[in-house]
Design a protein around this motif. Structure first.
Motif, mmCIF file in Angstrom:
data_model
loop_
_atom_site.group_PDB
_atom_site.id
_atom_site.type_symbol
_atom_site.label_atom_id
_atom_site.label_comp_id
_atom_site.label_asym_id
_atom_site.label_seq_id
_atom_site.Cartn_x
_atom_site.Cartn_y
_atom_site.Cartn_z
ATOM 1 N N UNK A 409 65.486 41.565 -10.942
ATOM 2 C CA UNK A 409 66.560 41.338 -11.946
ATOM 3 C C UNK A 409 66.936 42.338 -12.418
ATOM 4 N N UNK A 410 66.075 43.573 -12.607
ATOM 5 C CA UNK A 410 66.483 44.843 -13.501
ATOM 6 C C UNK A 410 67.517 45.501 -12.428
ATOM 7 N N UNK A 411 67.274 45.465 -11.085
ATOM 8 C CA UNK A 411 67.904 46.205 -10.291
ATOM 9 C C UNK A 411 69.454 45.679 -10.022
ATOM 10 N N UNK A 412 69.526 44.155 -10.091
ATOM 11 C CA UNK A 412 70.595 43.731 -10.031
ATOM 12 C C UNK A 412 71.497 43.919 -11.398
ATOM 13 N N UNK A 413 71.043 44.022 -12.711
ATOM 14 C CA UNK A 413 71.446 44.161 -13.597
ATOM 15 C C UNK A 413 72.048 45.870 -13.799
ATOM 16 N N UNK A 414 71.235 46.742 -13.064
ATOM 17 C CA UNK A 414 71.629 48.078 -12.798
ATOM 18 C C UNK A 414 72.854 48.485 -11.863
ATOM 19 N N UNK A 415 72.742 47.577 -10.853
ATOM 20 C CA UNK A 415 73.932 47.645 -10.014
ATOM 21 C C UNK A 415 75.098 47.166 -10.652
#
Length: 465
Positions: A409-415
């Motif tokens: 989820x953190x990677x998705x939000x960052x992307x």
């Protein structure tokens, strides 16, 4: 009785560590007895710890350097200025990069087409320094700012290897944005560091980069995409609450700058993130068409002494930009291959402008700034770089959507924050000068690093030839 070599080898490592620590304390104590200044022995005690941190945590050292250099935290909080934190972090970053690149060889090096276009643009800028109309000015900017941006762009791309790294970087960015926004709102409430009576700045009296309301809006625009993306993403309630507070504070501070480019950036970032979540696109477009004028009213743009409602026809601020853009195009025509050189637009404005009001002006446009200072060749390479980075950022979101059930989820939000922030930077670049500052290049590093992370499983799954 002397210990044998075998007995010596059997001494526990903890004993050796204790003895080493005692010897270090004894050495510092001896220095303290001889040198009355308490700062010197304190420095001797802190330096070994700093060295360990630098070589053990290179990601945090480089991230700290980027945050201090871009957000100018030491200028927003003047008490930190005397500590020379950006310079220390710069030395630490160079040391740890050299160590992990040439000695420990733990740095995972890769390359991509986007990095190739990035390096091509930097090489053109370096060549342009040689042929600049004012070589000392161009050289000073290249050595002092742009070379660091180029080096740290590649360093960020290489150092970010885990999904958690992207979450940490994004959170660090919008926390820094929250800190800058709080200072800006405090200045606005107290009427300090104001321009034209209504536009807030930070550190204008000390010559800070944030002393221009447009540059302050640019600085606040960068973390907005991350803050808004984390606000809309499921996850830790504390991080989400922090992201919501950051979003509100950043938008309020950007409204206080009364920057039209900043308002366009806010609208673009909000539209991109809403477009990915709202199914009824017609309703979304209608809401956006109503929200944009309201945003301009809340920002109080009509109250500005330049570019406000008090000026009839094309206001003075808009005409100033048109004159500056005309001058930028003439500079590119004068030297189409290399332009006038980095940071040389301001000094050359008098010679190429069709309208002279007694003072030089900034270009107030990313695209015309790159065109003037690098020529048509550099402008073409820069546009190709931006296009490829945008396409790769969209591709990263497409890959993450395919594996949404298993995606971090953190990677998705960052992307999402990177993609929205990149488009916001491109749109706001119509009025804000961002061609040779941090945002575009940090986004490039993050996009390339995310792509490398997402494609690793695919590369590992390929059968060996």
């Amino acid at each position: 009785m002397n210990l044998s070599l075998k007995q010596h080898a059997s001494i526990p490592r903890s004993y050796l560590a204790v003895v080493s620590a005692l010897l270090a304390v004894a050495l510092i104590s001896l220095v303290w007895l001889k040198v009355p200044n308490i700062l010197i022995p304190m420095a001797l005690g802190v330096i070994p710890l700093c060295v360990v941190v630098v070589f053990k945590l290179p990601f945090w050292v480089v991230l700290g350097f980027v945050c201090f250099s871009f957000f100018r935290i030491h200028e927003a909080f003047p008490a930190l200025y005397v500590l020379r934190i950006p310079q220390l972090l710069a030395l630490g970053s160079l040391a740890c990069l050299a160590w992990h690149l040439f000695i420990s060889r733990k740095l995972q090096i890769f390359w991509s087409r986007e990095l190739s276009w990035l390096m091509a643009f930097f090489i053109l800028c370096a060549i342009g320094v040689v042929f600049a109309s004012s070589r000392p000015v161009a050289m000073a900017y290249f050595n002092g700012v742009f070379s660091k941006i180029g080096l740290m762009t590649v360093a960020i791309a290489w150092l970010m290897r885990k999904p958690e790294d992207f979450s940490k970087a994004a959170i660090a960015f919008f926390i820094c944005g929250l800190m800058i926004a709080i200072v800006a709102l405090q200045n606005a409430a107290a009427g300090r560091e104001m321009v034209e009576g209504t536009r807030v700045t930070i550190g204008r009296s000390m010559g800070s980069v944030l002393g221009d309301p447009n540059d302050l809006a640019l600085t606040l625009l960068f973390p907005l995409g991350f803050a808004l993306a984390f606000s809309l993403q499921r996850g830790s309630w504390f991080i989400r609450l922090l992201a919501v507070c950051s979003t509100i504070a950043i938008i309020a501070a950007m409204l206080a700058t009364q920057s039209r480019g900043g308002l366009l950036g806010i609208a673009t970032i909000s539209a991109v993130l809403a477009w990915r979540r709202v199914e009824n696109k017609a309703l979304l477009i209608s809401i956006g068409a109503l929200a944009l004028p309201i945003l301009f009213v809340l920002a109080g743009v009509s109250e500005r002494s330049s570019g406000g409602a008090g000026e009839s026809g094309i206001d003075e601020s808009s005409m100033g930009r048109i004159y500056a853009w005309q001058a930028a195009f003439k500079m590119a025509l004068y030297n189409p291959l290399t332009g006038v050189g980095l940071d040389n637009f301001y000094a050359n404005y008098y010679f190429f402008s069709s309208h002279w009001d007694g003072k030089n002006h900034a270009v107030h446009s990313t695209w015309f700034g790159v065109l003037a200072e690098t020529g048509f060749l550099g402008f073409t390479v820069f546009c190709i770089l931006v296009f490829k980075v945008c396409r790769l950022a969209h591709g990263n979101l497409h890959l993450l959507a395919k594996q949404q059930a298993n995606a971090n989820l953190g990677l998705l939000a960052c992307a999402e924050g990177v993609f929205a922030g990149l488009l916001g930077t491109i749109v706001s670049g119509t009025f804000l000068t961002q061609g040779f500052t941090w945002p575009v290049y940090i986004f490039t590093a993050l996009v390339v690093a995310i792509a490398q992370l997402l494609r690793q499983p695919l590369q590992n799954a390929k059968p060996a030839i």
